[in-house]
Design an enzyme around this catalytic site. Structure first.
Site, PDB file in Angstrom:
ATOM      1  N   HIS A   1      -3.486 -10.190  -4.131  1.00  0.00           N
ATOM      2  CA  HIS A   1      -4.702 -10.017  -3.320  1.00  0.00           C
ATOM      3  C   HIS A   1      -5.913  -9.642  -4.171  1.00  0.00           C
ATOM      4  CE1 HIS A   1      -2.253  -9.354   0.635  1.00  0.00           C
ATOM      5  NE2 HIS A   1      -2.388 -10.621   0.318  1.00  0.00           N
TER       6      HIS A   1
ATOM      7  N   ALA B   1       0.811  -1.222   0.000  1.00  0.00           N
ATOM      8  CA  ALA B   1       0.000   0.000   0.000  1.00  0.00           C
ATOM      9  C   ALA B   1       0.844   1.272   0.000  1.00  0.00           C
ATOM     10  CB  ALA B   1      -0.942  -0.008   1.209  1.00  0.00           C
TER      11      ALA B   1
ATOM     12  N   CYS C   1     -28.308 -16.897 -11.862  1.00  0.00           N
ATOM     13  CA  CYS C   1     -28.339 -18.316 -11.504  1.00  0.00           C
ATOM     14  C   CYS C   1     -29.278 -18.484 -10.313  1.00  0.00           C
ATOM     15  CB  CYS C   1     -26.941 -18.840 -11.183  1.00  0.00           C
ATOM     16  SG  CYS C   1     -26.162 -18.070  -9.728  1.00  0.00           S
TER      17      CYS C   1
ATOM     18  N   ASN D   1      10.696   1.626   2.284  1.00  0.00           N
ATOM     19  CA  ASN D   1       9.427   1.664   3.013  1.00  0.00           C
ATOM     20  C   ASN D   1       9.579   2.593   4.206  1.00  0.00           C
ATOM     21  OD1 ASN D   1       6.710   0.635   3.461  1.00  0.00           O
ATOM     22  ND2 ASN D   1       7.550  -0.397   5.267  1.00  0.00           N
TER      23      ASN D   1
ATOM     24  N   CYS E   1     -22.112 -19.155  -9.929  1.00  0.00           N
ATOM     25  CA  CYS E   1     -21.956 -19.355 -11.380  1.00  0.00           C
ATOM     26  C   CYS E   1     -20.720 -18.664 -11.945  1.00  0.00           C
ATOM     27  CB  CYS E   1     -23.208 -18.888 -12.125  1.00  0.00           C
ATOM     28  SG  CYS E   1     -23.431 -17.089 -12.174  1.00  0.00           S
TER      29      CYS E   1
ATOM     30  N   ILE F   1      -4.755  -3.596  -4.777  1.00  0.00           N
ATOM     31  CA  ILE F   1      -5.945  -3.981  -5.543  1.00  0.00           C
ATOM     32  C   ILE F   1      -6.439  -2.819  -6.399  1.00  0.00           C
ATOM     33  CG2 ILE F   1      -6.655  -5.771  -3.907  1.00  0.00           C
ATOM     34  CD1 ILE F   1      -8.554  -3.760  -2.597  1.00  0.00           C
ATOM     35  N   ASP F   2      -5.570  -1.808  -6.593  1.00  0.00           N
ATOM     36  CA  ASP F   2      -5.998  -0.563  -7.239  1.00  0.00           C
ATOM     37  C   ASP F   2      -5.694  -0.491  -8.734  1.00  0.00           C
ATOM     38  OD1 ASP F   2      -3.177   0.054  -7.309  1.00  0.00           O
ATOM     39  OD2 ASP F   2      -3.345   0.857  -5.273  1.00  0.00           O
TER      40      ASP F   2
ATOM     41  N   THR G   1       0.084   5.245  -1.608  1.00  0.00           N
ATOM     42  CA  THR G   1      -0.223   6.446  -0.805  1.00  0.00           C
ATOM     43  C   THR G   1       0.241   7.703  -1.531  1.00  0.00           C
ATOM     44  OG1 THR G   1       1.839   6.183   0.436  1.00  0.00           O
ATOM     45  CG2 THR G   1      -0.152   5.250   1.421  1.00  0.00           C
TER      46      THR G   1
ATOM     47  N   ARG H   1      -2.282   0.185   7.631  1.00  0.00           N
ATOM     48  CA  ARG H   1      -1.774   0.006   8.989  1.00  0.00           C
ATOM     49  C   ARG H   1      -1.063   1.218   9.583  1.00  0.00           C
ATOM     50  NH1 ARG H   1      -2.476  -5.317   9.929  1.00  0.00           N
ATOM     51  NH2 ARG H   1      -2.967  -6.471   8.041  1.00  0.00           N
TER      52      ARG H   1
END
Length: 251
Positions: free
Chosen positions: A118, A25, A154, A225, A129, A102-103, A29, A37
């Site tokens: 992820h 992440a 479905c 980091n 389905c 996930i972006d 940012t 976190r």
């Protein structure tokens, strides 16, 4: 930033031909997306449980409201860090990016060899389905339907069996890369790297946190980091606590 460590990292990256990058992440940012976190992260507002599979099935509407507000950022743009990684891939230096994010910002920047460990917030799938829904469609369903999270393509005896879940890995969940074959493919990719470059992750969430252990003996581990990680003091580690975009620009 210690100039001697920066110079060492610059020399290592200049000579590398197969860099594997692990991102979290912290790289996003700098595009205005909250991390999880830190002191201003998502988990300061809500417990981890809110992003669990259990919570999704118990409170799908509340889960979706939270996810759309905090995990979906279609307006976000790649930053300097994403762009440099894409450039290094084009130059043949970076072989893979394995991301917790996930972006989709790595792909927006032009990177093609991206493993979204992820998952992604771009789509959601019926758990029965497997019909895929774009997230824009799910937002529209939320605004126009009562049981928007139940697939109507479905039929099952229990409605929960056809819940539409975002294609992200939640706590208590497994993703496409969590299979033995998927995990072995990642281990093989890391084992072939001549540098493992870690950007914007504290490497505290398993199983992603185990990946640096699979590099070959003597392979440099470069960590950029702002926070600490369990690997900061390990052999062949080079740690820079600074901005990712700024540091990569200087390298």
């Amino acid at each position: 930033m210690e100039s001697s460590i920066l110079q060492t990292c610059t020399n290592l990256i200049n000579n590398a031909k197969n860099i594997v990058v692990l991102t979290g992440a912290g790289i996003s940012t700098e595009s205005g997306i909250k991390d999880f976190r830190s002191q201003t992260g998502i988990y300061q507002m809500a417990p981890e449980y809110i992003l669990s599979l259990d919570n999704f099935y118990h409170n799908p509407e509340g889960f979706y409201q939270f996810a759309f507000e905090n995990l979906y950022h279609p307006e976000a743009l790649p930053n300097k860090g994403h762009e440099i990684l894409s450039q290094w891939e084009n130059e043949g230096k970076v072989s893979y990016i394995i991301t917790q994010n996930i972006d989709g910002l790595h792909q927006k920047a032009g990177s093609q060899k991206v493993i979204e460990f992820h998952g992604t917030m771009k789509t959601a799938s019926c758990q029965n389905c497997r019909k895929t829904y774009k997230t824009e469609e799910m937002i529209n369903r939320l605004n126009t339907m009562d049981d928007f999270y139940i697939c109507n393509h479905c039929h099952t005896h229990d409605k929960k069996d056809r819940y539409i879940k975002p294609d992200v890995v939640l706590f208590g969940d497994t993703g496409d890369w969590f299979s033995i074959d998927g995990f072995n493919e990642i281990i093989n990719i890391i084992n072939q790297a001549d540098i493992l470059l870690v950007l914007g992750t504290s490497l505290k969430v398993t199983p992603f946190s185990t990946f640096p252990q699979y590099r070959r003996d003597g392979t440099p581990l470069i960590i950029i980091n702002k926070g600490d990680s369990p690997y900061d003091m390990s052999k062949d580690s080079y740690v820079i606590h600074d901005s990712i975009g700024e540091t990569l620009s200087r390298i």
